[in-house]
Design an enzyme around this catalytic site. Structure first.
Site, PDB file in Angstrom:
ATOM      1  N   ARG A  63      41.943  39.205  53.436  1.00  0.00           N
ATOM      2  CA  ARG A  63      41.361  39.222  52.075  1.00  0.00           C
ATOM      3  C   ARG A  63      40.111  38.323  52.010  1.00  0.00           C
ATOM      4  O   ARG A  63      39.880  37.642  51.010  1.00  0.00           O
ATOM      5  CB  ARG A  63      42.382  38.760  51.024  1.00  0.00           C
ATOM      6  CG  ARG A  63      43.680  39.514  51.007  1.00  0.00           C
ATOM      7  CD  ARG A  63      43.555  40.942  50.496  1.00  0.00           C
ATOM      8  NE  ARG A  63      44.878  41.498  50.273  1.00  0.00           N
ATOM      9  CZ  ARG A  63      45.546  42.229  51.153  1.00  0.00           C
ATOM     10  NH1 ARG A  63      44.993  42.508  52.333  1.00  0.00           N
ATOM     11  NH2 ARG A  63      46.737  42.699  50.870  1.00  0.00           N
ATOM     12  N   SER A 101      47.413  41.821  42.839  1.00  0.00           N
ATOM     13  CA  SER A 101      47.976  40.540  43.287  1.00  0.00           C
ATOM     14  C   SER A 101      47.064  39.406  42.842  1.00  0.00           C
ATOM     15  O   SER A 101      45.867  39.425  43.161  1.00  0.00           O
ATOM     16  CB  SER A 101      48.082  40.506  44.809  1.00  0.00           C
ATOM     17  OG  SER A 101      48.810  41.614  45.253  1.00  0.00           O
ATOM     18  N   GLU A 123      43.637  35.090  44.764  1.00  0.00           N
ATOM     19  CA  GLU A 123      42.911  36.236  45.328  1.00  0.00           C
ATOM     20  C   GLU A 123      41.886  36.772  44.315  1.00  0.00           C
ATOM     21  O   GLU A 123      40.783  37.179  44.684  1.00  0.00           O
ATOM     22  CB  GLU A 123      43.914  37.332  45.702  1.00  0.00           C
ATOM     23  CG  GLU A 123      43.265  38.546  46.323  1.00  0.00           C
ATOM     24  CD  GLU A 123      44.270  39.571  46.821  1.00  0.00           C
ATOM     25  OE1 GLU A 123      45.226  39.194  47.526  1.00  0.00           O
ATOM     26  OE2 GLU A 123      44.095  40.756  46.500  1.00  0.00           O
TER      27      GLU A 123
END
Ligand code: FAD
Ligand code: NAP
Length: 336
Positions: free
Chosen positions: A161, A235, A332
């Protein structure tokens, strides 16, 4: 191209919190972006589909919404094709197009919201595949100079990520196109239990990339909150990847086995959703800010939560996981 003043940003993000942009422009081509930069306007923020951003304040500058279209085959090789997407294309529709053409590699990434231009930003991933696995190159314009540059995979510095665009080149580049190298002799990846089980339940003797695409779409529709129904950005935190010793501590604190995924370097990925759930947050609600009832990793806006309220909830979640398990959850979602 029109630059709009004092624009409500709520419809431009999937969290749907109130925020305003001092000005906003929708760019349909790289030439549009060049025109904006030439006029002396410097975008403060680039938006794609707004599915990975939380506004906690207004944008006191220009928001550039990337809507560059285009899907092309740029090369056909022995057992691969190279395809290029305009950065404003819908990611999911591009994945569907590759599957329709029998080109494998992106099928596990079906139904991820947002644009292709944002995919390299956090090296999107799902069900055992990250976009970097098929990434060929991208083109981007320097926000300050307007210069166009090409980035191959090493230059993008992809990680879990992660990419260079979230670090050294943060707020510097406007991605205008992304290309992928896809296989014309695809091998499917059903390594994630959900995908394997879904394919098994369909009784397929030799699943195709189309079957994987359909399976992922079905699983995601079942499990994940639809932003059209409830505001969210997927998320909120990354899954922590920790030393084996830290993982053993978590097992000791929990008093038993903890779900985990060993990594090649000896570290261990522990699902953040499990940690958050153990701290009692799943289904929690404070006003209109909450944690999804089935997926503890997803913070939701039940209606009129503000960005500050959602961010405050995320801090409380981080604190409780730190207090109980000694693990720092890394965010995130991008916060403005
Ligand atoms: P935006 O939210 O518009 O932007 C995200 C960031 O990228 C911002 O910092 C923005 O400034 C920057 N940016 C966007 N476009 C450009 C551009 N052209 N040039 C430069 N900078 C740009 N993510 C995953 O990795 N895996 C998943 O499985 C996944 N599932 C999700 C499920 C749901 C229900 C939701 C709501 C989100 C999910 N996400 C997932 C997160 C999100 O969809 C992805 O990160 C997606 O790539 C964001 O695309 P976007 O166009 O909406 O980006
Ligand atoms: P899940 O399948 O219930 O699994 C829980 C977590 O365990 C996942 O986050 C996943 O990590 C990890 N995991 C599961 N099987 C694994 C395996 N075989 N090897 C390594 N790690 C494994 O997860 P879910 O919530 O339903 O999500 C399914 C997939 O979609 C995941 O890959 C997830 O990342 C992705 N997704 C991402 C977002 C987002 O916004 N980023 C939102 C929804 C779903 P990874 O997350 O590292 O894969």
């Amino acid at each position: 191209m029109q630059i709009h003043a004092d624009v409500d940003l709520k419809p431009y993000t999937t969290f749907r919190v109130a925020a305003k942009a001092a000005s906003l422009v929708v760019a349909g081509s790289a030439a549009d972006i060049a025109e904006v930069l030439d006029s002396g306007s410097k975008p403060a923020l680039i938006l794609g589909g707004g599915s990975n951003i939380l506004f906690t304040q207004d944008v006191d500058g220009l928001v550039l919404v990337n809507r560059i279209e285009g899907r092309d085959v740029v090369a056909t090789l022995d057992d691969h094709v190279i395809v290029r997407f305009g950065a404003g294309e819908s990611w999911h529709e591009c994945v569907r197009w590759t599957v329709d053409n029998g080109w494998g590699g992106l099928e596990n990434l079906a139904l991820i919201p947002g644009t292709t231009g944002a995919a390299p930003m956090q090296n999107i991933g799902a069900y055992g595949v990250e976009q970097m696995a098929c990434f060929h190159e991208l083109t981007a314009m320097d926000r300050a100079t307007g210069a166009t540059m090409t980035f191959d995979a090493p230059r993008c510095r992809f990680g879990y990520r992660e990419s260079v665009f979230k670090h050294e080149l943060r707020d510097r580049m406007i991605i205008t196109s992304v290309s992928y190298r896809l296989s014309t002799k695809p091998v499917i990846n059903a390594s994630y239990a959900d995908v394997g089980n879904e394919l098994a339940s369909r009784d397929l003797s030799s699943p195709s990339i189309r079957d994987v695409f359909d399976a992922v779409v079905a699983i995601r529709r079942r499990k994940l909150p639809d932003p059209a129904v409830i505001g969210n950005a997927g998320s909120f935190f990354k899954n922590p990847v920790v030393d084996h010793r830290v993982y053993l501590d978590v097992c000791r604190i929990h008093g038993g086995e903890v779900p985990h995924y060993p990594q090649a370097d000896g570290s261990v990925k522990v699902p953040a959703a499990w940690l958050i759930d153990r701290c009692g947050w799943k289904g929690y609600r404070r006003g209109d800010a909450g944690v999804h009832e089935h997926q503890a990793l997803v913070i939701v806006n039940h209606g009129d939560a503000t960005g500050e309220e959602l961010l405050a909830l995320s801090y409380d979640i981080q604190q409780s996981v730190r207090d109980r398990f000694g693990i720092d959850l890394e965010r995130e979602v991008n916060v403005w």
